[in-house]
Design a protein around this motif. Structure first.
Motif, PDB file in Angstrom:
ATOM      1  N   GLY A  72      51.652  37.194  35.975  1.00 28.32           N
ATOM      2  CA  GLY A  72      52.828  37.906  35.493  1.00 28.32           C
ATOM      3  C   GLY A  72      52.464  38.952  34.459  1.00 28.32           C
ATOM      4  N   LEU A  73      51.609  38.578  33.518  1.00 28.93           N
ATOM      5  CA  LEU A  73      51.192  39.526  32.479  1.00 28.93           C
ATOM      6  C   LEU A  73      50.366  40.663  33.064  1.00 28.93           C
ATOM      7  N   LEU A  74      49.388  40.325  33.889  1.00 30.15           N
ATOM      8  CA  LEU A  74      48.504  41.358  34.429  1.00 30.15           C
ATOM      9  C   LEU A  74      49.259  42.327  35.334  1.00 30.15           C
ATOM     10  N   SER A  75      50.120  41.820  36.189  1.00 28.57           N
ATOM     11  CA  SER A  75      50.868  42.705  37.094  1.00 28.57           C
ATOM     12  C   SER A  75      51.855  43.557  36.308  1.00 28.57           C
ATOM     13  N   PHE A  76      52.413  43.002  35.237  1.00 27.51           N
ATOM     14  CA  PHE A  76      53.312  43.766  34.371  1.00 27.51           C
ATOM     15  C   PHE A  76      52.607  45.014  33.835  1.00 27.51           C
ATOM     16  N   VAL A  77      51.399  44.845  33.322  1.00 27.31           N
ATOM     17  CA  VAL A  77      50.669  45.991  32.764  1.00 27.31           C
ATOM     18  C   VAL A  77      50.181  46.910  33.878  1.00 27.31           C
ATOM     19  N   GLU A  78      49.651  46.344  34.935  1.00 25.33           N
ATOM     20  CA  GLU A  78      49.141  47.164  36.042  1.00 25.33           C
ATOM     21  C   GLU A  78      50.230  48.042  36.645  1.00 25.33           C
TER      22      GLU A  78
END
Length: 222
Positions: A72-78
């Motif tokens: 969730g965090l990584l896809s949010f930033v990506e």
């Protein structure tokens, strides 16, 4: 009228140091304006769905996340979200101990996905002390016209990737010229890491508050 930037500030209370219940009100006070709205949480489940936010401010010491939280965090930033790592966010090896008599445990290697996201990680620190943080790149929106800082804080020694854009460096008698503030892109999103932020006196310093507000605005403008 400019839109409001929604920030999720996340930390934990698992350790006697970096207690979010102590620091979070000061982080919120430093950030909140009519254009920045801050939600405080210790619930890592919030990271699994960040659709209500523009920016995550990370003040976690133990960065252990389950698959849904990490993705969730990584896809949010990506996908264009902003990430601000503050102080202990770069401590990617410390974990909660299994033994209740121990204060802290440690991994051999930093969490790799978060290490890539931040662009560096914490190695060690000497005792809290007063030191300078010198702006070395005044051509960036975060640091343009920002004065050098003098803080009483926990000086972090870090391993930092060569391809990050360093905006300020720590001037410490034992660890001179250590990066203390940098930015990088991650997918379509923006990342900023700031190593100061251990003490209340640092977070409540007006110049540090201005730095943090600029950081939030910059990472949100992806």
């Amino acid at each position: 009228m400019e839109p409001t930037t929604a920030v999720l500030a996340i930390g934990d209370n698992r350790f006697p140091f970096h207690r979010f219940e102590k620091m979070s009100p000061h982080i919120q006070d430093a950030l909140e304006t009519r254009r920045i709205d801050v939600t405080l949480t210790t619930d890592r489940e919030e990271l699994a769905d960040l659709s209500a936010y523009d920016v995550v401010l990370d003040y976690l010491t133990d960065s252990t996340l389950d698959d849904a939280q990490r993705e969730g965090l990584l896809s949010f930033v990506e996908n264009g979200g902003g990430y601000v790592g503050l102080h202990c966010a770069s401590d990617l090896t410390s974990t909660e101990p299994d033994d209740p008599d121990e204060v802290i445990d440690s991994r051999d290697e930093p969490f790799p996905e978060l290490r890539e996201l931040i662009g560096g990680h914490f190695l060690t620190h000497p005792e809290k002390s007063t030191y300078d943080v010198r702006v070395v790149d005044s051509h960036h929106p975060i640091t343009a016209s920002l004065p050098d800082l003098r803080v009483f804080d926990e000086p972090y020694v870090l391993d930092v990737d060569e391809d990050v854009r360093v905006l300020a460096r720590m001037d410490h008698p034992d660890h001179a010229d250590m990066p203390a503030l940098w930015v990088r892109d991650h997918g379509d999103g923006r990342v900023c890491y700031c190593s100061v932020g251990h003490t209340v006196s640092t977070i409540t310093d007006p110049d540090v508050g201005e730095l943090l507000r600029r950081t939030v605005r910059w990472v949100a403008d992806a």
